[in-house]
Structures are given as C-alpha cells and as structure tokens.
Design a protein around this motif. Structure first.
Motif, PDB file in Angstrom:
ATOM      1  N   LYS A 128       0.853  -1.156   0.049  1.00  0.00           N
ATOM      2  CA  LYS A 128       0.010  -0.120   0.021  1.00  0.00           C
ATOM      3  C   LYS A 128       0.829   1.176   0.015  1.00  0.00           C
ATOM      4  O   LYS A 128       1.958   1.255   0.714  1.00  0.00           O
ATOM      5  N   GLY A 129       0.573   2.041  -0.630  1.00  0.00           N
ATOM      6  CA  GLY A 129       1.161   3.354  -0.824  1.00  0.00           C
ATOM      7  C   GLY A 129       2.477   3.453  -1.581  1.00  0.00           C
ATOM      8  O   GLY A 129       3.422   4.141  -1.335  1.00  0.00           O
ATOM      9  N   MET A 130       2.280   2.421  -2.563  1.00  0.00           N
ATOM     10  CA  MET A 130       3.500   2.345  -3.565  1.00  0.00           C
ATOM     11  C   MET A 130       3.239   2.466  -5.049  1.00  0.00           C
ATOM     12  O   MET A 130       2.293   1.929  -5.433  1.00  0.00           O
ATOM     13  N   ARG A 131       3.977   3.412  -5.671  1.00  0.00           N
ATOM     14  CA  ARG A 131       3.672   3.496  -7.150  1.00  0.00           C
ATOM     15  C   ARG A 131       5.045   3.609  -7.948  1.00  0.00           C
ATOM     16  O   ARG A 131       6.024   4.027  -7.384  1.00  0.00           O
ATOM     17  N   ILE A 132       5.323   2.863  -9.028  1.00  0.00           N
ATOM     18  CA  ILE A 132       6.419   3.115  -9.986  1.00  0.00           C
ATOM     19  C   ILE A 132       6.115   4.131 -11.083  1.00  0.00           C
ATOM     20  O   ILE A 132       4.869   4.078 -11.525  1.00  0.00           O
ATOM     21  N   ALA A 133       6.853   4.873 -11.257  1.00  0.00           N
ATOM     22  CA  ALA A 133       6.600   6.160 -12.115  1.00  0.00           C
ATOM     23  C   ALA A 133       7.579   5.857 -13.185  1.00  0.00           C
ATOM     24  O   ALA A 133       8.995   6.007 -13.135  1.00  0.00           O
ATOM     25  N   HIS A 134       7.345   6.181 -14.628  1.00  0.00           N
ATOM     26  CA  HIS A 134       8.401   6.346 -15.503  1.00  0.00           C
ATOM     27  C   HIS A 134       8.286   7.669 -16.481  1.00  0.00           C
ATOM     28  O   HIS A 134       9.122   7.810 -17.269  1.00  0.00           O
ATOM     29  N   SER A 135       7.621   8.583 -15.910  1.00  0.00           N
ATOM     30  CA  SER A 135       7.510   9.863 -16.550  1.00  0.00           C
ATOM     31  C   SER A 135       6.970  10.952 -15.406  1.00  0.00           C
ATOM     32  O   SER A 135       6.315  10.639 -14.325  1.00  0.00           O
ATOM     33  N   LYS A 136       7.020  12.240 -15.810  1.00  0.00           N
ATOM     34  CA  LYS A 136       6.540  13.397 -14.974  1.00  0.00           C
ATOM     35  C   LYS A 136       4.977  12.888 -14.441  1.00  0.00           C
ATOM     36  O   LYS A 136       4.494  13.080 -13.443  1.00  0.00           O
ATOM     37  N   GLU A 137       4.389  12.587 -15.513  1.00  0.00           N
ATOM     38  CA  GLU A 137       2.849  12.672 -15.709  1.00  0.00           C
ATOM     39  C   GLU A 137       2.387  11.214 -14.394  1.00  0.00           C
ATOM     40  O   GLU A 137       1.563  11.395 -13.623  1.00  0.00           O
ATOM     41  N   GLU A 138       3.204  10.311 -14.720  1.00  0.00           N
ATOM     42  CA  GLU A 138       3.137   9.255 -13.851  1.00  0.00           C
ATOM     43  C   GLU A 138       3.462   9.614 -12.371  1.00  0.00           C
ATOM     44  O   GLU A 138       2.793   9.171 -11.274  1.00  0.00           O
ATOM     45  N   VAL A 139       4.474  10.405 -12.120  1.00  0.00           N
ATOM     46  CA  VAL A 139       4.667  10.773 -10.905  1.00  0.00           C
ATOM     47  C   VAL A 139       3.692  11.398 -10.113  1.00  0.00           C
ATOM     48  O   VAL A 139       3.285  11.449  -9.065  1.00  0.00           O
ATOM     49  N   ALA A 140       2.948  12.295 -10.885  1.00  0.00           N
ATOM     50  CA  ALA A 140       2.187  13.381 -10.498  1.00  0.00           C
ATOM     51  C   ALA A 140       0.774  12.398  -9.960  1.00  0.00           C
ATOM     52  O   ALA A 140       0.328  12.410  -8.874  1.00  0.00           O
TER      53      ALA A 140
END
Length: 667
Positions: free
Chosen positions: A170-182
C-alpha cells in the motif's frame, strides 16, 4: 531455571494471523483473548480464543487501530501481554509504548527499534550510517507534487514512490514519467493516509529486473541476534507478494551468509529483540544486494521459514518477550528441504485482480499433513468484508526439493474449492506451472511480463488438455451409469462403454472411443492417443482423484446444465460428452450471445468513489483514467478501454457502489 511465560495473551489482530498465534499459545498452555469489530462478530479467531472482547465498528480506524481500546481490553481480561500479528498496530511505536506504560508486555521489538527501523526514511538513513548498501534516492518527506516531479527527474526514471509508514504494497507506485509521478504521488499519499494515518512518501531509484529477497532475524533482550535464512518473495503483483518460498533458488551460500550477517549487524544497531525481517533487492549475475527496509514484526510469509527450519517463530517471540534468552545459536540453524506459500485472496483475476467481497459459500482445500500447511482465518459461511485485507488463506507446501514442493502445492491448489466470491486460485496454479517459475527464473516483474495485458484465464498444454478430455469421459459415463441405474434403464446401448462419444470443448469436437478396464477406462482420443484413466471417483464427489497413464491427477468437478466443468492446473474447462447423434443436434442449436455492455463503465467491485476524473461530453482516449474507486484500503484506477466520448455520469464522489453498478455511459 526457565523463565515463566505468560498466563494470558491478547491478540490485537484478526483473521488468519490471529488464529495462527492462538495455535501456538494453545501449544504452550497460554490462554488467549481475541478482539473483534462489528464486522467480525462470530469470526473464526473470535471463536478459537478463550475470551473475546468487542472493540468497535467495522472500520479499522474505529476498532483495530484504536490503542486505548486494546489497552482497555487487556485490563478488563487480565491479559499480561499482547501479540500484534502483522498490519494494524504491529509496527506502531506509540502502541508498544502505551502497553509498556500500562505494565503489559508487547510481543514484538522495543519501541526505539520500531521507531528506528519501522520508518522507511529513518531506517535507510540508519542503514547508510551503518555501511549497509542502499538504493539511490531522496530520503526526505516530499511536500508536493511539484517537488516529487523535480526529485524524480533528478534521480532519473523509473522511480519508486513509497509511503514512509507503508507496508503490504500500500502507498507504492512505479513512475516512468513526470505524468506518472504526479498521479502516483497523489494515490500513494492518499493510500498512506487512509491505511497508516501518515501521508509521508519518499522517492528512490527503481531497480529493474530485481529479485525481492528477505532475511528473517530473531533477537532477544540479552543482545543475541541470529538469522534464519532467506525467503524469495519476487512473485508480486502491485508490490503485494503472491507466492513466497524458502530458500531462494537464486542465492548461493556466500551471498546468503553475507546478507544474513548484514541483517544481523543492522538489527544489533537498534538492540533488536524479537522476530523481524530485513528486506533486500538483489539483481544481476553478481547477486549484488541493496537494503530496502526492515519490517519490525512477524511477516505474512513466516510459515515457509518455519517449515524449513523447524522453528516456531511465534513461540520464540513469546519467549523473548517474557525475558528468555534465545536457546538457538547461529550454528544450530539448518535449512532442510524446500517450502512454498501461495496467498489465496478474495479477488477476481479476470477483472484485473480487483477485490471480491461476499459470503464464502464453499471453502475446501487439501487436508493438512507433513507436506501441507493451511493458515486461514475463515470457514465456510464466513463473510469476506470490504473493510479488511481480502486474504482467505496461506496454503503452504513442503518437499525435500523445490520440484517436490511445487508439485505438492500445485496438487493442493487443484484440490481447492471456493464458491460465493471471486478468488485467485486458478491464477496461482498458472504461476506455479509456468516454465519460468519452474526454472526459478523470476523477478519482481514476472507477473507483469508474463501477463502484460492482464490475466484472462489459463490455457492448458495440449497433453494436459487431452488428459482432461479422457477424465471427462470417465466422469460422464459414470454419471450416465448412475442415472440409468436409478431410472431402471440399465444396459441401453448409447451409454455402454466401447461405443463412440464426442467431447466438446471450446466449440471444438473431439471423437472418443471408450473401453472399460479394471478401475477405470481406456480412452482413445483424436490422433490415435489412448489414455488409461483410473479412479474410484463416484458421481456427486467434488474432486476427481486418480491417474492418467500412471500420472497422479487431481481436478475439481462441477456439474453444468450441459456437461461438466473441470478445473485443473488453473484452467476451467467446460466439457460436454455426447453421443455422435446428440453432438450433431447440438450443432444445429442457435448460439446465445451475452448483452453488449461495452458502452458502460461498471464498478468492478463493491467500493467507495474517490473521484470522477471526466465530465459529460468529454472525449477520452484508451488508457485514460476515468474514475478512482477505493476498496479494502486500496485505490483502484478505472481506465478507458478504447477511445470514446462520455455521454452520462451516473455516480459522484463519495458514492458507495455495488459490483457492476454503472459509473458512466459512453456515446
């Protein structure tokens, strides 16, 4: 002289882990107290304990997470100690301190160790100071989306956004771009706040193709700390572990020793005095490892360590909390054989693994034995609630070798029958039978790589499918025999073995010739293959147990309006066995098509609408986020399957929706 153990222990948890702790307490002659919420009234853990105390409404924030209610329950019942299990308050320093202030023992590490190692940010700083290899990243709490994007860009994509107080994926995300970080920053902070009451997140470099390997440590209050080998936990979905095993098929003895010694050194820096787990990611042929975090509690997957070491970790935690010295030295720890755990969840793999809730109408699996262990907190008739983790069971197997353990667990999954809710048993079977898993060639990306478009069901290899056609012939003929015997029509030619039959699977017809044999039938399938099917199966039995050409086979059997459903190896096969004449007539029947629901976005599970991200009349693209629905403390982003235009919105933020309720309609 041995230290006196406690007379009564309260378990500040629910479900399978509460039941697991109660079993060890019974073995030690210790009385137990369960706590329960409104949703858990009558639950198995409540019935297993010697006493049970009601602690509030269904939401965990109003019951299982309220420290004062747990302490008060201890005082009311005279419990001298509390085992927190995992999740809830298990890594809450304030809880451990409150128990200490009340003169109640906490069966877990000291509050300072929980503070130092339970917080992901602080633990990484401490690990760095101790010379432990850590993943590159920014360890400060991040205040805004803009700051998160800036930090992620500096570290370099891909990055991992993680809740500081997180756990259980829970509370975990992988981001490959600025949009995915947001988007990931928003979801991670929301989940963290709702699950842990702490919305801090940090960002670190995401190591691609990693393996997740953890070391079990055990310490006492006299400065002794040992490690009990490792667990391979790389089979994960959304950072939630699915299958775990011990030992790891990847580690060599030198790496195991290095990781174990580093884990012990880290634990000693905080005077660690209970069971705990130091998690690492390991990658590359050189087996280089990086510290991830330390879980200052008992892990969900602890049974596999117990199976290969013979050490009861819950018992050791109780003894340590009572002040005993560890009776086990490092040289006493031996890893014998292999153990694998499959987490059976109430979720629907065919709907993107979304949680499933409802009544557990059927719940059966392989009986416990020297090679099968089943840790569960439910029975037939139990309610799987939207308020808590959807785990049904941890089904574990043991073998002298990895191949033995895999085969035993595969058979046990084939012998598992769950009805009333969605479940992941077929998917677990598919993972275990996958060639990459069998070869031990896995990483934390395994599920995403092998099912990139999501799991849509299992297709058996031709040889196994042919075997199931032969099994279906035996089942059908015995059903026919029984029906004709009961109807006084015994001996009519179109059921007699030796005549031709047609098995229909996925609209394909397979001619069969069946000859009676001792203990079963010889079934000749297309291409001239003859399979010797032997079984004592009788009509009405839910499981087929027998052999096909001498190989042991287990399958679940269910009667369908037009044939049989056979579940084996993760595949659900609807097979109709007919006479050639009946097969010919069936071909002439018109096909019934299901209604077209492609113009609607349906709620895939019972849940709460967190947000509607589009408006009426808005054009949308395939993959675009349309809505967010929260269920079982997890936020689920619902996306467009194709390009289109929103015609009508039927739900709003805050709505509580049922499964398949319409959220919006497309033009």
């Amino acid at each position: 002289m041995a230290t006196k153990l406690f007379d009564k222990i309260l378990i500040a948890n629910r479900g399978e882990i509460a039941c697991r702790v109660i079993k060890t307490c019974r073995k030690l002659g210790i009385k137990t107290v369960a706590v329960y919420s409104d949703a858990d009234d009558g639950a198995l853990h409540m019935r297993m304990a010697d006493e049970a105390v009601h602690i509030g409404p269904a939401p965990a924030a109003e019951s299982y997470l309220v420290i004062e209610k747990i302490v008060d329950a201890c005082k009311k019942t005279g419990a001298q100690a509390v085992h927190p299990g995992y999740g809830f308050l298990s890594e809450n320093r304030k809880f451990a301190a409150a128990l200490k202030d009340a003169g109640i023992a906490f069966i877990g590490p000291n509050p300072d160790a929980i503070y130092a190692m339970g917080d992901k940010i602080e633990s990484k700083k401490l690990a760095q100071k101790a010379g432990v290899s850590t993943v590159p990243g920014y360890l400060g709490a991040i205040a805004s989306t803009e700051e998160a994007i800036k930090i992620a860009t500096e570290i370099g994509f891909p990055v991992m956004i993680k809740a500081s107080a997180g756990g259980g994926g829970k509370g975990m995300r992988i981001a490959h771009s600025k949009e995915e970080v947001a988007q990931g920053f928003s979801s991670a902070t929301n989940e963290a706040k709702n699950s842990f009451g702490d919305d801090r997140v940090f960002i670190e470099k995401y190591i691609e193709q990693p393996r997740h390997i953890e070391i079990q440590v055990l310490g006492d209050k006299h400065g002794n700390v040992i490690y009990l080998g490792e667990r391979e936990c790389s089979i994960q979905r959304r950072h939630q572990k699915v299958i775990e095993e011990a030992p790891s098929p990847f580690l060599d003895e030198a790496t195991r020793k290095a990781m174990g010694e580093q884990a012990v050194a880290l634990a000693k820096t905080v005077n660690y005095d209970s069971a705990g787990t130091v998690e690492f990611i390991v990658g590359g042929k050189d087996r280089k490892f990086y510290f991830l975090e330390m879980n200052t509690r008992l892990q969900v997957e602890h049974p596999v360590t117990e199976l290969i070491t013979g050490i009861d970790l819950v018992e050791q935690m109780i003894r340590v909390a009572a002040g005993e010295k560890l009776s086990i030295k490092q040289e006493d720890v031996k890893l014998n054989g292999w153990a694998i755990e499959a987490r059976i969840y109430a979720e629907d793999p065919l709907r993107g693994f979304l949680p499933s809730t409802g009544r557990l109408v059927r719940w059966r699996t392989a009986p416990e034995s020297d090679v099968i262990r089943n840790d569960t907190g439910v029975v037939e008739g139990s309610e799987i609630s939207m308020f808590y983790d959807p785990m049904i069971s941890k089904l574990c197997s043991y073998g002298e070798t990895r191949d033995e353990a895999v085969a035993t667990l595969s058979a046990a999954l084939d012998e598992t029958w769950i009805a009333g809710i969605g479940h992941n048993v077929n998917f677990l079977s598919a993972v275990l039978d996958h060639p990459r898993f069998r070869a031990g060639n896995i990483s934390t990306n395994f599920i995403a790589e092998e099912w990139p478009n999501g799991y849509s069901g299992t297709v058996l290899p031709e040889e196994q499918q042919t075997a199931m056609l032969a099994v279906a012939a035996l089942l059908h003929i015995r059903n026919e025999h029984r029906a004709r015997h009961l109807g006084g029509k015994l001996g009519l030619p179109d059921w007699t073995p030796g005549t031709d039959w047609v098995a229909v699977l996925n609209k394909t017809e397979y001619p069969l010739t069946v000859v009676e044999a001792d203990g079963g039938f010889d079934v000749k399938v297309k291409k001239g293959k003859t399979l010797k099917v032997r079984s004592a199966w009788k009509p009405g039995e839910p499981f087929f147990r027998g052999t096909v050409n001498g190989r042991n086979v287990v399958a679940r059997v269910a009667q369908r309006p037009d044939g049989l459903r056979i579940v084996h190896g993760g595949a659900e096969l609807d097979i109709a066995v007919r006479t050639p004449r009946a097969a010919e007539l069936a071909r002439l029947m018109p096909e019934k098509l299901p209604p077209d629901m492609s113009k609607f976005l349906l709620c895939p599970m019972p849940g709460l609408v967190v947000s509607i991200n589009v408006s009426e009349g808005e054009p949308v693209k395939a993959g675009q986020a349309l809505a967010v629905v929260e269920a079982m403390k997890m936020e689920n982003v619902l996306r467009a399957e194709r390009d289109g235009t929103v015609k009508k919105i039927n739900a709003k933020k805050g709505d509580s929706l049922a499964v398949d309720q319409v959220i919006l309609e497309f033009a």
